[in-house]
Design a protein around this motif. Sequence first.
Motif, PDB file in Angstrom:
ATOM      1  N   ALA A   1       0.832  -1.214  -0.032  1.00  0.00           N
ATOM      2  CA  ALA A   1      -0.182  -0.111   0.055  1.00  0.00           C
ATOM      3  C   ALA A   1       0.752   1.259  -0.022  1.00  0.00           C
ATOM      4  N   LEU A   2       2.061   1.131   0.687  1.00  0.00           N
ATOM      5  CA  LEU A   2       2.889   2.414   0.672  1.00  0.00           C
ATOM      6  C   LEU A   2       3.275   2.582  -0.546  1.00  0.00           C
ATOM      7  N   GLN A   3       3.740   1.666  -1.468  1.00  0.00           N
ATOM      8  CA  GLN A   3       4.337   1.712  -2.653  1.00  0.00           C
ATOM      9  C   GLN A   3       3.215   2.314  -3.941  1.00  0.00           C
ATOM     10  N   GLN A   4       2.032   2.048  -3.494  1.00  0.00           N
ATOM     11  CA  GLN A   4       0.904   2.041  -4.686  1.00  0.00           C
ATOM     12  C   GLN A   4       0.111   3.078  -4.369  1.00  0.00           C
ATOM     13  N   ALA A   5       0.173   3.863  -3.147  1.00  0.00           N
ATOM     14  CA  ALA A   5      -1.096   4.672  -2.640  1.00  0.00           C
ATOM     15  C   ALA A   5      -0.242   5.904  -2.068  1.00  0.00           C
ATOM     16  N   GLN A   6      -0.433   7.242  -2.261  1.00  0.00           N
ATOM     17  CA  GLN A   6       0.130   8.222  -1.806  1.00  0.00           C
ATOM     18  C   GLN A   6      -0.576   8.426  -0.510  1.00  0.00           C
ATOM     19  N   PRO A   7      -1.763   8.276  -0.158  1.00  0.00           N
ATOM     20  CA  PRO A   7      -2.151   8.438   1.165  1.00  0.00           C
ATOM     21  C   PRO A   7      -1.808   7.616   2.068  1.00  0.00           C
ATOM     22  N   THR A   8      -1.001   6.504   1.795  1.00  0.00           N
ATOM     23  CA  THR A   8      -0.520   5.668   2.817  1.00  0.00           C
ATOM     24  C   THR A   8       0.833   6.351   3.301  1.00  0.00           C
ATOM     25  N   LEU A   9       1.544   6.903   2.163  1.00  0.00           N
ATOM     26  CA  LEU A   9       2.755   7.417   2.445  1.00  0.00           C
ATOM     27  C   LEU A   9       2.605   8.834   3.192  1.00  0.00           C
ATOM     28  N   TRP A  10       1.491   9.476   3.131  1.00  0.00           N
ATOM     29  CA  TRP A  10       1.152  10.530   3.686  1.00  0.00           C
ATOM     30  C   TRP A  10       0.724  10.330   5.301  1.00  0.00           C
ATOM     31  N   ALA A  11       0.361   9.237   5.110  1.00  0.00           N
ATOM     32  CA  ALA A  11       0.033   8.760   6.728  1.00  0.00           C
ATOM     33  C   ALA A  11       1.279   8.325   7.515  1.00  0.00           C
ATOM     34  N   LEU A  12       2.103   7.879   6.793  1.00  0.00           N
ATOM     35  CA  LEU A  12       3.332   7.246   7.317  1.00  0.00           C
ATOM     36  C   LEU A  12       4.118   8.635   7.911  1.00  0.00           C
ATOM     37  N   VAL A  13       4.277   9.601   7.073  1.00  0.00           N
ATOM     38  CA  VAL A  13       4.857  10.876   7.147  1.00  0.00           C
ATOM     39  C   VAL A  13       4.196  11.563   8.409  1.00  0.00           C
ATOM     40  N   ALA A  14       3.167  11.657   8.599  1.00  0.00           N
ATOM     41  CA  ALA A  14       1.974  12.013   9.679  1.00  0.00           C
ATOM     42  C   ALA A  14       2.272  11.433  11.169  1.00  0.00           C
ATOM     43  N   LEU A  15       2.207  10.249  10.837  1.00  0.00           N
ATOM     44  CA  LEU A  15       2.921   9.356  12.201  1.00  0.00           C
ATOM     45  C   LEU A  15       4.034   9.787  12.629  1.00  0.00           C
ATOM     46  N   VAL A  16       5.093   9.886  11.789  1.00  0.00           N
ATOM     47  CA  VAL A  16       6.631  10.370  12.234  1.00  0.00           C
ATOM     48  C   VAL A  16       6.390  11.648  12.506  1.00  0.00           C
ATOM     49  N   LEU A  17       5.974  12.450  12.057  1.00  0.00           N
ATOM     50  CA  LEU A  17       5.884  13.995  12.459  1.00  0.00           C
ATOM     51  C   LEU A  17       5.294  14.069  13.854  1.00  0.00           C
ATOM     52  N   VAL A  18       3.989  13.447  14.295  1.00  0.00           N
ATOM     53  CA  VAL A  18       3.408  13.446  15.648  1.00  0.00           C
ATOM     54  C   VAL A  18       4.515  12.805  16.583  1.00  0.00           C
ATOM     55  N   ALA A  19       5.161  11.718  16.260  1.00  0.00           N
ATOM     56  CA  ALA A  19       6.047  11.018  17.063  1.00  0.00           C
ATOM     57  C   ALA A  19       7.175  11.973  17.216  1.00  0.00           C
ATOM     58  N   LEU A  20       7.817  12.738  16.208  1.00  0.00           N
ATOM     59  CA  LEU A  20       8.682  13.676  16.529  1.00  0.00           C
ATOM     60  C   LEU A  20       8.338  14.559  17.203  1.00  0.00           C
ATOM     61  N   ALA A  21       7.201  15.113  16.989  1.00  0.00           N
ATOM     62  CA  ALA A  21       6.598  16.318  17.913  1.00  0.00           C
ATOM     63  C   ALA A  21       6.747  16.061  19.368  1.00  0.00           C
ATOM     64  N   LEU A  22       6.483  14.916  19.707  1.00  0.00           N
ATOM     65  CA  LEU A  22       6.197  14.152  21.057  1.00  0.00           C
ATOM     66  C   LEU A  22       7.651  13.938  21.530  1.00  0.00           C
ATOM     67  N   ASP A  23       8.681  13.986  20.711  1.00  0.00           N
ATOM     68  CA  ASP A  23       9.842  13.700  21.169  1.00  0.00           C
ATOM     69  C   ASP A  23      10.440  14.989  22.038  1.00  0.00           C
ATOM     70  N   GLY A  24      10.854  14.784  23.191  1.00  0.00           N
ATOM     71  CA  GLY A  24      11.336  15.749  24.110  1.00  0.00           C
ATOM     72  C   GLY A  24      10.117  16.312  24.956  1.00  0.00           C
ATOM     73  N   VAL A  25       9.088  15.853  24.478  1.00  0.00           N
ATOM     74  CA  VAL A  25       8.024  16.381  25.571  1.00  0.00           C
ATOM     75  C   VAL A  25       8.126  15.529  26.754  1.00  0.00           C
ATOM     76  N   ASP A  26       8.244  14.042  26.544  1.00  0.00           N
ATOM     77  CA  ASP A  26       8.407  13.169  27.675  1.00  0.00           C
ATOM     78  C   ASP A  26       9.714  13.527  28.348  1.00  0.00           C
ATOM     79  N   GLY A  27      10.875  14.164  27.918  1.00  0.00           N
ATOM     80  CA  GLY A  27      11.834  14.245  28.521  1.00  0.00           C
ATOM     81  C   GLY A  27      11.680  15.486  29.458  1.00  0.00           C
ATOM     82  N   HIS A  28      11.026  16.705  28.924  1.00  0.00           N
ATOM     83  CA  HIS A  28      10.433  17.948  29.668  1.00  0.00           C
ATOM     84  C   HIS A  28       9.595  17.369  31.067  1.00  0.00           C
ATOM     85  N   LEU A  29       8.639  16.711  30.712  1.00  0.00           N
ATOM     86  CA  LEU A  29       7.813  16.089  31.654  1.00  0.00           C
ATOM     87  C   LEU A  29       8.462  15.512  32.707  1.00  0.00           C
ATOM     88  N   ALA A  30       9.400  14.478  32.500  1.00  0.00           N
ATOM     89  CA  ALA A  30      10.233  13.736  33.382  1.00  0.00           C
ATOM     90  C   ALA A  30      11.145  15.036  34.401  1.00  0.00           C
TER      91      ALA A  30
END
Length: 259
Positions: free
Chosen positions: A107-136
Amino acid sequence: MTTKERSVVQAAVADGRASPALKTSALMVLGSVFAVALVGYGLAAVQLSLGRDALVAATVLLLLIFALVVNGLHHHGFERFGLANAVTAVRAALVSMACAIVVFPDALQQAQPTLWALVALVLVALALDGVDGHLARRFSQESELGARFDMEVDALLILCLSAAAFLLDKAGAWVLLIGLMRYGFVLAQYPLPRLAGSLPPSLRRKVVCVVQVAVLCLILLPGIAPPVSSWLAALALLLLSYSFAIDCLYLLGKAEADE
């Protein structure tokens, strides 16, 4: 935490076990994140036509990660699992879904929506990176478990993205070295025990990690193709190699100085 509660936790850590209260807290947090993640995985599988295999892969991977966290609770040293670790658990759920998308790339190779979904997941994970350390730090709950949990989620995310870059022909097989370097460093500690020493906190290390994720995410975007994507990946690999070289030299030098 009262003096009595702290004494109980310290005694449990000294015995190499987690306190019952910590286990209960961790299971409640991880169980809640897991339950919500299952719903999200199901919706993602349907909306992106990922199939049952991707859903099962994401679920099993997340379950394995959480099982390892529970097994390492004695390295936490607090009565509660903590909000910081809860945020890292959410990041682990996002990264597990991203990994499942990459492992089953049709699905990743055949459909751009899946690729964009992957990018979105990564961006959210990246945005949360550092939040956990700050909270700790904010709630004075920094621990060996939390630091390791956060680091391993980052390492898994980078491995996932480097694999996606290879599968999408954004760069050659050498791009996998970006994701495998952390695991190679761990394996190198067996023939070279000096590398197993502790490293001081480093802004450089954190910045390099963010750069790896950002660059790999960038080259996955439609329209970013070789040779541009290959050059970007090569620069990311060189930067990561430089960072690991500094850490290795520090650990080897520190071991010699202590002898």
